[in-house]
Design a protein around this motif. Sequence first.
Motif, PDB file in Angstrom:
ATOM      1  N   TYR A 113       1.818   6.529  -6.931  1.00  0.00           N
ATOM      2  CA  TYR A 113       0.564   7.435  -7.304  1.00  0.00           C
ATOM      3  C   TYR A 113       0.613   8.667  -7.064  1.00  0.00           C
ATOM      4  CZ  TYR A 113      -4.379   9.222  -7.588  1.00  0.00           C
ATOM      5  OH  TYR A 113      -5.254   9.864  -7.755  1.00  0.00           O
ATOM      6  N   VAL A 114       1.177   9.074  -5.846  1.00  0.00           N
ATOM      7  CA  VAL A 114       1.342  10.453  -5.586  1.00  0.00           C
ATOM      8  C   VAL A 114       2.561  11.181  -6.447  1.00  0.00           C
ATOM      9  CG1 VAL A 114       2.254  12.181  -3.832  1.00  0.00           C
ATOM     10  CG2 VAL A 114       0.521  10.361  -3.247  1.00  0.00           C
TER      11      VAL A 114
ATOM     12  N   SER B   2      -7.894  11.959  -4.249  1.00  0.00           N
ATOM     13  CA  SER B   2      -7.799  10.986  -2.939  1.00  0.00           C
ATOM     14  C   SER B   2      -8.672   9.935  -2.668  1.00  0.00           C
ATOM     15  CB  SER B   2      -8.141  11.733  -1.627  1.00  0.00           C
ATOM     16  OG  SER B   2      -9.520  12.317  -1.533  1.00  0.00           O
TER      17      SER B   2
ATOM     18  N   GLY C 122       0.605  -1.169  -0.038  1.00  0.00           N
ATOM     19  CA  GLY C 122       0.105  -0.084  -0.052  1.00  0.00           C
ATOM     20  C   GLY C 122       0.990   1.236  -0.068  1.00  0.00           C
ATOM     21  N   LEU C 123       2.065   1.077   0.721  1.00  0.00           N
ATOM     22  CA  LEU C 123       2.791   2.526   0.791  1.00  0.00           C
ATOM     23  C   LEU C 123       3.448   2.570  -0.340  1.00  0.00           C
ATOM     24  CD1 LEU C 123       4.207   2.054   4.450  1.00  0.00           C
ATOM     25  CD2 LEU C 123       2.849   3.775   3.545  1.00  0.00           C
TER      26      LEU C 123
ATOM     27  N   THR D 262       0.844   3.980  -3.106  1.00  0.00           N
ATOM     28  CA  THR D 262       0.486   5.193  -2.675  1.00  0.00           C
ATOM     29  C   THR D 262       1.820   6.258  -3.109  1.00  0.00           C
ATOM     30  OG1 THR D 262      -0.745   4.580  -0.761  1.00  0.00           O
ATOM     31  CG2 THR D 262      -0.098   6.990  -0.860  1.00  0.00           C
TER      32      THR D 262
ATOM     33  N   LEU E  46      -7.897   2.096  -2.601  1.00  0.00           N
ATOM     34  CA  LEU E  46      -6.636   1.228  -2.586  1.00  0.00           C
ATOM     35  C   LEU E  46      -6.889   0.696  -1.230  1.00  0.00           C
ATOM     36  CD1 LEU E  46      -4.121  -0.027  -3.478  1.00  0.00           C
ATOM     37  CD2 LEU E  46      -2.994   2.150  -2.862  1.00  0.00           C
ATOM     38  N   TRP E  47      -6.765   1.624  -0.193  1.00  0.00           N
ATOM     39  CA  TRP E  47      -6.442   1.017   1.162  1.00  0.00           C
ATOM     40  C   TRP E  47      -7.828   0.237   1.681  1.00  0.00           C
ATOM     41  CZ3 TRP E  47      -2.126   0.912   3.663  1.00  0.00           C
ATOM     42  CH2 TRP E  47      -1.113   1.393   3.151  1.00  0.00           C
TER      43      TRP E  47
ATOM     44  N   LEU F 236      -6.855   6.478  -3.701  1.00  0.00           N
ATOM     45  CA  LEU F 236      -6.267   6.140  -2.610  1.00  0.00           C
ATOM     46  C   LEU F 236      -6.923   5.403  -1.460  1.00  0.00           C
ATOM     47  CD1 LEU F 236      -3.429   8.920  -1.976  1.00  0.00           C
ATOM     48  CD2 LEU F 236      -3.076   6.582  -3.220  1.00  0.00           C
TER      49      LEU F 236
END
Length: 112
Positions: A33-34, A64, A26-27, A30, A70-71, A67
Amino acid sequence: MAETSAITTDAALDEDRERRSLPRIGLVLTAIYVAGLVIYLWAQGQNPASLDLNELGDFLGGVSSPLAFLWLVLGFFQQGREIRLSNKALKLQAAEMRRSVDEHRRLAGGGD
């Protein structure tokens, strides 16, 4: 006996690695993506700080939501994994209780 504890320790280490894998995934996703978002905004020459408040809110909501999804999905998989581990632990506990009851019966019965 030592072999059983070594197997148990290896299984615990594998379970610990599995628990850590989803947050790491996930990190990483993320961060990708960012970074992609920042590169896209930079390439387009857009600055979100120059937006009006209602446009900024729309922008932040749109950015957002992937994200959050995803989470949410990662949390779903993590919960399923935890339920499987709990189920496995309960089965082991039930088997141990059966062995304990059988042993008590044997001892109470006088060795029959």
